[in-house]
Write a protein that holds these residues in place. Structure first.
Motif, mmCIF file in Angstrom:
data_model
loop_
_atom_site.group_PDB
_atom_site.id
_atom_site.type_symbol
_atom_site.label_atom_id
_atom_site.label_comp_id
_atom_site.label_asym_id
_atom_site.label_seq_id
_atom_site.Cartn_x
_atom_site.Cartn_y
_atom_site.Cartn_z
ATOM 1 N N GLU A 81 0.837 -1.209 0.000
ATOM 2 C CA GLU A 81 0.000 0.000 0.000
ATOM 3 C C GLU A 81 0.870 1.257 0.000
ATOM 4 O O GLU A 81 0.569 2.237 -0.691
ATOM 5 N N LYS A 88 2.250 1.652 -3.480
ATOM 6 C CA LYS A 88 1.219 2.163 -4.378
ATOM 7 C C LYS A 88 1.002 3.656 -4.154
ATOM 8 O O LYS A 88 0.875 4.435 -5.113
ATOM 9 N N ALA A 89 0.978 4.056 -2.877
ATOM 10 C CA ALA A 89 0.810 5.478 -2.568
ATOM 11 C C ALA A 89 1.991 6.277 -3.109
ATOM 12 O O ALA A 89 1.819 7.375 -3.658
ATOM 13 N N ARG A 98 1.603 6.577 -6.831
ATOM 14 C CA ARG A 98 0.554 7.555 -7.151
ATOM 15 C C ARG A 98 1.094 8.976 -6.998
ATOM 16 O O ARG A 98 0.782 9.857 -7.807
ATOM 17 N N GLU A 99 1.920 9.164 -5.971
ATOM 18 C CA GLU A 99 2.522 10.487 -5.761
ATOM 19 C C GLU A 99 3.461 10.819 -6.917
ATOM 20 O O GLU A 99 3.461 11.947 -7.427
ATOM 21 N N GLU A 132 3.251 9.670 -9.923
ATOM 22 C CA GLU A 132 2.382 9.900 -11.067
ATOM 23 C C GLU A 132 1.774 11.298 -11.006
ATOM 24 O O GLU A 132 1.653 11.986 -12.025
ATOM 25 N N ARG A 133 1.415 11.755 -9.834
ATOM 26 C CA ARG A 133 0.849 13.091 -9.674
ATOM 27 C C ARG A 133 1.872 14.158 -9.993
ATOM 28 O O ARG A 133 1.596 15.139 -10.670
ATOM 29 N N ASP A 171 2.172 10.745 -16.264
ATOM 30 C CA ASP A 171 2.138 9.303 -16.520
ATOM 31 C C ASP A 171 3.522 8.703 -16.413
ATOM 32 O O ASP A 171 4.506 9.265 -16.899
ATOM 33 N N ILE A 217 1.391 -1.791 -11.109
ATOM 34 C CA ILE A 217 0.530 -0.748 -10.569
ATOM 35 C C ILE A 217 -0.776 -0.774 -11.347
ATOM 36 O O ILE A 217 -0.768 -0.715 -12.566
ATOM 37 N N ASP A 267 -4.085 0.400 -13.201
ATOM 38 C CA ASP A 267 -4.426 1.638 -13.900
ATOM 39 C C ASP A 267 -5.406 2.436 -13.067
ATOM 40 O O ASP A 267 -6.340 1.893 -12.498
ATOM 41 N N ARG A 268 -5.115 3.728 -13.005
ATOM 42 C CA ARG A 268 -6.004 4.610 -12.242
ATOM 43 C C ARG A 268 -7.144 5.038 -13.125
ATOM 44 O O ARG A 268 -6.954 5.395 -14.270
#
Length: 143
Positions: A112, A115-116, A119-120, A122-123, A127, A138, A140-141
């Motif tokens: 987790e 993944k977080a 995501r960070e 990615e932000r 991409d 990972i 797909d969001r």
């Protein structure tokens, strides 16, 4: 003939005496052959006598019940030892299972966190390249 019980008695008995005594006496052994001729004082006759090992019925039943009780106590003791052994094994298995659950929870927390972190990334960077996405699987969001 050898005595089988300490409390028993060896007696010379005629068949009529055996018949009279059979209700309150246990006959452990009766010799197969006639032991001697015995004079019956009541009738002044001689009868064939047999060597018999006899014991009072109450004593015999107490002795056999005591023996059975002793066997049952031994069996209970063995069962208790087996129960203790099994409960020790069960405790060890529960500890192992608990450790495995803790390891799994820690691995899930790590996943987790990863993944977080992705995501960070990615932000911040947009991409991620498909190689990184496929390498770390990972999902797909959406949206």
């Amino acid at each position: 003939m050898k005595k089988l019980y300490e409390e028993s008695k060896l007696k010379r008995l005629t068949t009529s005496e055996i018949d009279r005594m059979k209700d309150d006496t246990v006959f452990i052994q009766i010799s197969e052959t006639k032991f001697e001729r015995k004079k019956d004082p009541e009738y002044d006759r001689y009868y064939d006598a047999y060597l018999c090992e006899v014991m009072d019925r109450d004593k015999y039943e107490r002795r056999t019940k005591t023996g059975q009780l002793r066997k049952l106590k031994k069996k209970i003791h063995k069962l208790k030892e087996g129960k203790d052994d099994l409960s020790g094994r069960l405790d060890a298995a529960a500890e192992i299972a608990s450790a495995e659950v803790r390891k799994r929870q820690k691995a899930e927390e790590t996943i987790e966190e990863m993944k977080a972190g992705f995501r960070e990334l990615e932000r911040v960077f947009g991409d991620l390249p498909p190689e990184i996405v496929s390498l770390y699987r990972i999902p797909d969001r959406k949206g």
